[in-house]
Scaffold this active site. Structure first.
Site, PDB file in Angstrom:
ATOM      1  N   LYS A  22      -1.696   5.053  11.853  1.00 38.79           N
ATOM      2  CA  LYS A  22      -1.286   3.786  11.749  1.00 38.79           C
ATOM      3  C   LYS A  22       0.353   3.816  11.307  1.00 38.79           C
ATOM      4  O   LYS A  22       1.206   3.213  11.665  1.00 38.79           O
ATOM      5  CB  LYS A  22      -2.032   2.992  10.989  1.00 38.79           C
ATOM      6  CG  LYS A  22      -1.230   1.684  10.181  1.00 38.79           C
ATOM      7  CD  LYS A  22      -2.170   0.982   9.309  1.00 38.79           C
ATOM      8  CE  LYS A  22      -2.220   1.450   7.877  1.00 38.79           C
ATOM      9  NZ  LYS A  22      -1.121   1.023   7.294  1.00 38.79           N
ATOM     10  N   ASN A  23       0.332   4.685  10.364  1.00 39.40           N
ATOM     11  CA  ASN A  23       1.789   4.490   9.588  1.00 39.40           C
ATOM     12  C   ASN A  23       2.944   5.278  10.291  1.00 39.40           C
ATOM     13  O   ASN A  23       4.142   5.384   9.908  1.00 39.40           O
ATOM     14  CB  ASN A  23       1.534   5.125   8.191  1.00 39.40           C
ATOM     15  CG  ASN A  23       0.983   4.161   7.463  1.00 39.40           C
ATOM     16  OD1 ASN A  23       0.667   2.951   7.650  1.00 39.40           O
ATOM     17  ND2 ASN A  23       0.417   4.530   6.014  1.00 39.40           N
ATOM     18  N   CYS A 124       1.886  -7.995  -1.952  1.00 41.16           N
ATOM     19  CA  CYS A 124       0.696  -7.703  -1.215  1.00 41.16           C
ATOM     20  C   CYS A 124      -0.217  -7.058  -2.595  1.00 41.16           C
ATOM     21  O   CYS A 124       0.046  -7.247  -3.777  1.00 41.16           O
ATOM     22  CB  CYS A 124       0.665  -6.618  -0.055  1.00 41.16           C
ATOM     23  SG  CYS A 124       0.735  -4.988  -0.995  1.00 41.16           S
ATOM     24  N   ARG A 129       6.132  -4.745  -3.926  1.00 38.08           N
ATOM     25  CA  ARG A 129       6.813  -4.160  -2.801  1.00 38.08           C
ATOM     26  C   ARG A 129       8.165  -4.776  -2.260  1.00 38.08           C
ATOM     27  O   ARG A 129       8.289  -5.239  -1.268  1.00 38.08           O
ATOM     28  CB  ARG A 129       5.643  -4.320  -1.616  1.00 38.08           C
ATOM     29  CG  ARG A 129       4.131  -4.218  -1.736  1.00 38.08           C
ATOM     30  CD  ARG A 129       3.839  -2.587  -1.737  1.00 38.08           C
ATOM     31  NE  ARG A 129       4.214  -2.084  -0.411  1.00 38.08           N
ATOM     32  CZ  ARG A 129       3.023  -2.053   0.440  1.00 38.08           C
ATOM     33  NH1 ARG A 129       1.994  -2.444   0.150  1.00 38.08           N
ATOM     34  NH2 ARG A 129       3.486  -0.947   1.598  1.00 38.08           N
ATOM     35  N   ASP A 316      -2.091   7.097  -0.628  1.00 40.05           N
ATOM     36  CA  ASP A 316      -2.922   6.302   0.133  1.00 40.05           C
ATOM     37  C   ASP A 316      -4.320   7.094   0.168  1.00 40.05           C
ATOM     38  O   ASP A 316      -5.297   6.624   0.880  1.00 40.05           O
ATOM     39  CB  ASP A 316      -2.562   6.277   1.848  1.00 40.05           C
ATOM     40  CG  ASP A 316      -1.546   5.123   1.855  1.00 40.05           C
ATOM     41  OD1 ASP A 316      -0.667   5.644   2.812  1.00 40.05           O
ATOM     42  OD2 ASP A 316      -1.001   4.705   1.064  1.00 40.05           O
ATOM     43  N   ARG A 408      -7.587  -3.078   9.512  1.00 38.41           N
ATOM     44  CA  ARG A 408      -6.260  -2.836   9.812  1.00 38.41           C
ATOM     45  C   ARG A 408      -5.777  -1.310   9.664  1.00 38.41           C
ATOM     46  O   ARG A 408      -4.932  -1.058  10.520  1.00 38.41           O
ATOM     47  CB  ARG A 408      -5.469  -3.545   8.362  1.00 38.41           C
ATOM     48  CG  ARG A 408      -5.481  -4.963   7.863  1.00 38.41           C
ATOM     49  CD  ARG A 408      -4.494  -5.189   6.921  1.00 38.41           C
ATOM     50  NE  ARG A 408      -3.208  -4.733   7.335  1.00 38.41           N
ATOM     51  CZ  ARG A 408      -2.242  -4.948   6.419  1.00 38.41           C
ATOM     52  NH1 ARG A 408      -2.459  -5.692   5.259  1.00 38.41           N
ATOM     53  NH2 ARG A 408      -1.102  -4.473   6.589  1.00 38.41           N
TER      54      ARG A 408
HETATM   55  C1  EPZ Z   1       4.439   3.178   3.142  1.00 36.48           C
HETATM   56  O1  EPZ Z   1       4.731   1.903   2.788  1.00 36.48           O
HETATM   57  C2  EPZ Z   1       3.014   3.102   3.770  1.00 36.48           C
HETATM   58  N1  EPZ Z   1       2.819   2.002   4.742  1.00 36.48           N
HETATM   59  C3  EPZ Z   1       2.097   2.907   2.718  1.00 36.48           C
HETATM   60  O2  EPZ Z   1       0.726   2.938   3.503  1.00 36.48           O
HETATM   61  C4  EPZ Z   1       2.329   3.835   1.821  1.00 36.48           C
HETATM   62  O3  EPZ Z   1       1.404   3.862   0.444  1.00 36.48           O
HETATM   63  C5  EPZ Z   1       3.701   4.168   1.038  1.00 36.48           C
HETATM   64  O4  EPZ Z   1       4.555   4.481   2.381  1.00 36.48           O
HETATM   65  C6  EPZ Z   1       3.787   5.343   0.296  1.00 36.48           C
HETATM   66  O5  EPZ Z   1       3.571   6.687   0.868  1.00 36.48           O
HETATM   67  C7  EPZ Z   1       3.429   2.203   6.002  1.00 36.48           C
HETATM   68  O6  EPZ Z   1       3.765   3.219   6.275  1.00 36.48           O
HETATM   69  C8  EPZ Z   1       3.240   1.150   7.097  1.00 36.48           C
HETATM   70  P1  EPZ Z   1       7.586   2.768   0.194  1.00 36.48           P
HETATM   71  P2  EPZ Z   1       6.155   1.487   2.054  1.00 36.48           P
HETATM   72  O7  EPZ Z   1       8.744   2.111   0.584  1.00 36.48           O
HETATM   73  O8  EPZ Z   1       7.199   1.851   3.090  1.00 36.48           O
HETATM   74  C9  EPZ Z   1       9.058   0.902  -4.117  1.00 36.48           C
HETATM   75  C10 EPZ Z   1      -1.481   2.262   3.608  1.00 36.48           C
HETATM   76  O9  EPZ Z   1      -2.321   2.240   2.777  1.00 36.48           O
HETATM   77  N2  EPZ Z   1      10.088   0.269  -3.214  1.00 36.48           N
HETATM   78  O10 EPZ Z   1       7.632   4.223  -0.062  1.00 36.48           O
HETATM   79  O11 EPZ Z   1       6.137   0.250   1.900  1.00 36.48           O
HETATM   80  C11 EPZ Z   1       7.504   0.273  -3.683  1.00 36.48           C
HETATM   81  O12 EPZ Z   1       7.587  -0.876  -4.279  1.00 36.48           O
HETATM   82  C12 EPZ Z   1      -0.059   1.646   3.092  1.00 36.48           C
HETATM   83  O13 EPZ Z   1      -1.376   2.811   4.804  1.00 36.48           O
HETATM   84  C13 EPZ Z   1      11.158  -0.151  -3.891  1.00 36.48           C
HETATM   85  O14 EPZ Z   1      11.057  -0.380  -5.119  1.00 36.48           O
HETATM   86  O15 EPZ Z   1       6.093   2.328   0.619  1.00 36.48           O
HETATM   87  C14 EPZ Z   1       6.642   1.549  -4.017  1.00 36.48           C
HETATM   88  O16 EPZ Z   1       6.367   1.294  -5.449  1.00 36.48           O
HETATM   89  C15 EPZ Z   1      -0.124   1.124   1.870  1.00 36.48           C
HETATM   90  N3  EPZ Z   1      12.118  -0.736  -3.189  1.00 36.48           N
HETATM   91  C16 EPZ Z   1       7.624   2.761  -3.817  1.00 36.48           C
HETATM   92  O17 EPZ Z   1       8.915   2.443  -3.916  1.00 36.48           O
HETATM   93  C17 EPZ Z   1      12.130  -0.699  -1.822  1.00 36.48           C
HETATM   94  O18 EPZ Z   1      13.030  -1.255  -1.118  1.00 36.48           O
HETATM   95  C18 EPZ Z   1       7.112   3.633  -2.649  1.00 36.48           C
HETATM   96  O19 EPZ Z   1       7.333   2.300  -1.572  1.00 36.48           O
HETATM   97  C19 EPZ Z   1      11.057  -0.064  -1.235  1.00 36.48           C
HETATM   98  C20 EPZ Z   1      10.121   0.409  -1.581  1.00 36.48           C
END
Ligand code: EPZ
Length: 432
Positions: A22-23, A124, A129, A316, A408
């Site tokens: 998915k990701n 969420c 996020r 995850d 999802r």
């Molecule tokens: C991706 O989310 C994945 N989703 C998530 O999978 C996964 O948990 C996550 O990466 C971490 O590996 C998809 O790929 C669609 P991040 P993403 O930006 O990109 C903070 C699942 O279960 N952050 O790496 O949203 C954020 O709040 C889902 O399949 C900021 O502060 O994750 C988090 O604490 C859930 N500012 C950390 O960084 C930003 O601009 C990591 O988030 C962006 C992120």
């Protein structure tokens, strides 16, 4: 609403096909906006998030054509995405709010059209996020960013982003993907420092290069992108889903069964997960078709584990490993460092007899002899999987409600598990 009913106590045995990730699929689909050619993606999983993103992309003018339904369990669908003209650069709230990954259209729209108006995704269940790292990266590439009425409006002066240095203070998968896609069409070279290194990002980079992009440093923390004027058509197959594979490896161990997970290079993509599962006592054997998984003893070892960006233990997989630790020999400590609210499966597992105490971002799990079947409530995608796993080994029946979360990210879960011996059915309309 629907629910899933599971009668616990049955070993899982046999072959279980792993679907496309998915990701990886979500950013790959967004990459189709970058070219007026045709991006044909195969091994696309049948998932609610894929459907939602297709709807969003069609609103931007992407013509989609399902070339192969992927009917049998071992094959995903093949869909072509063609964007001759982008008809709208606005991503509306009513779609973006359903799926945060919609924010990944921002980079491609900005790169191709010089402007984009995308609804802020909002938080969420697992955290608020933010997208500040995405927006800061676009500003480093010359974009102006305005926030108004819940939307981000990004504009590239002169209609084209400029190559630049984007240094992420913290690792972000989505921000890395957004900037990477935008940089392919920028004028000049972009260097992305402290890039996320998840395999899904390498999958995206390899697909972009197949479309004519010039990306180097793939798989490292420094990505270098030499901008080109346009990208062209390509065919690309989505990598296997490492989180799905890890989840079913846990299912095999918890039920004391043995599963052959069918897919290519599973051991590679499971980097960061396999080490932790091996320390819990799982054994892995590569086969011609994939990976054989079983528990090497009659009890799972207690472990201490902390979630980290790749190649560390993935957040995850945290909820699924916690479900397994509820039956461990002794106790386990699980530290969640990526999201601020990713322990919502704890109260539901506790209702099934688990012994878990949470202090801040640390959960201590003391092994019990038996989980007890109960009606439980899914709160987010991976939490819902942890409840399914618990139900597979609990006594009597477990009813998992709000399984739209599960839809999802887990393709044909009931079919896959029942084919391997689980007593599991989906009950339409019986959920709460
Ligand atoms: C991706 O989310 C994945 N989703 C998530 O999978 C996964 O948990 C996550 O990466 C971490 O590996 C998809 O790929 C669609 P991040 P993403 O930006 O990109 C903070 C699942 O279960 N952050 O790496 O949203 C954020 O709040 C889902 O399949 C900021 O502060 O994750 C988090 O604490 C859930 N500012 C950390 O960084 C930003 O601009 C990591 O988030 C962006 C992120």
């Amino acid at each position: 609403m629907d629910r899933i009913a599971i009668t616990g106590g049955f070993r899982l045995e046999g072959q279980l096909p792993i679907s496309g990730a998915k990701n990886a699929a979500l950013p790959l689909m967004c990459a189709s906006l970058l070219t007026n050619g045709c991006l044909r993606l195969s091994n696309l999983p049948h998932l609610a998030d894929i459907k939602t993103l297709k709807e969003l992309l069609e609103g931007h003018g992407v013509a989609t054509n399902v070339e192969d339904e992927g009917k049998d369990l071992s094959k995903g669908q093949t869909v072509s995405f063609t964007t001759e003209v982008i008809t709208s650069t606005t991503a509306p709230y009513d779609i973006v709010r359903k799926m945060r990954a919609s924010i990944l259209v921002l980079g491609p729209l900005l790169a191709r059209e010089g402007e984009a108006t995308v609804s802020l995704p909002g938080g969420c269940a697992i955290g608020n996020r933010p997208i500040d790292l995405h927006l800061k990266g676009f500003e480093e590439m010359g974009a102006t960013i305005e926030l108004a009425e819940g939307y981000v409006r990004a504009v590239a002066p002169g209609g084209r982003l400029k190559g630049g240095l984007v240094e992420f203070p913290t690792v972000s998968v989505g921000a890395t993907e957004n900037i990477l896609m935008a940089a392919t069409l920028a004028s000049g070279t972009t260097t992305i420092e402290n890039a996320a290194r998840e395999p899904e990002i390498s999958d995206l980079a390899n697909c972009l290069n197949a479309m004519g992009a010039k990306i180097s440093g793939i798989g490292t923390r420094t990505l270098i992108v030499v901008g080109v004027d346009q990208l062209h058509s390509a065919d690309y197959s989505v990598m296997p889903d490492r989180i799905e594979a890890g989840s079913y490896a846990v299912a095999a161990a918890m039920t004391r069964g043995e599963l052959e997970l069918i897919g290519n290079d599973l051991l590679d993509v499971l980097t960061g997960t396999v080490g932790v599962l091996k320390s819990a006592g799982l054994e892995f054997t590569q086969t011609d078709n994939g990976l054989l998984v079983k528990l090497g003893s009659d009890k799972v070892n207690g472990i201490n584990v902390t979630t980290q960006p790749y190649p560390g233990f993935p957040t995850d997989m945290q909820a699924q490993v916690m479900a397994m630790m509820t039956l461990c020999d002794g106790a386990s400590v699980i530290n969640e460092t990526i999201f601020e609210n990713r322990f919502m499966h704890v109260p539901e597992l506790t209702r099934m007899g688990a012994d878990i105490t949470v202090h801040g971002s640390t959960a201590t799990v003391r092994g019990v002899d038996q989980l007890l079947g109960a009606p439980v409530m899914a709160t987010d995608l991976r939490a819902s999987m942890s409840l399914i796993l618990a139900g597979l080994v609990a006594d009597r029946q477990t009813f998992v409600n709000r399984i739209y979360h599960l839809d999802r990210g887990y393709e044909r879960l009931v079919e896959k598990l029942s084919t391997c011996g689980a007593q599991i059915v989906r009950e339409d309309g019986k959920g709460i």
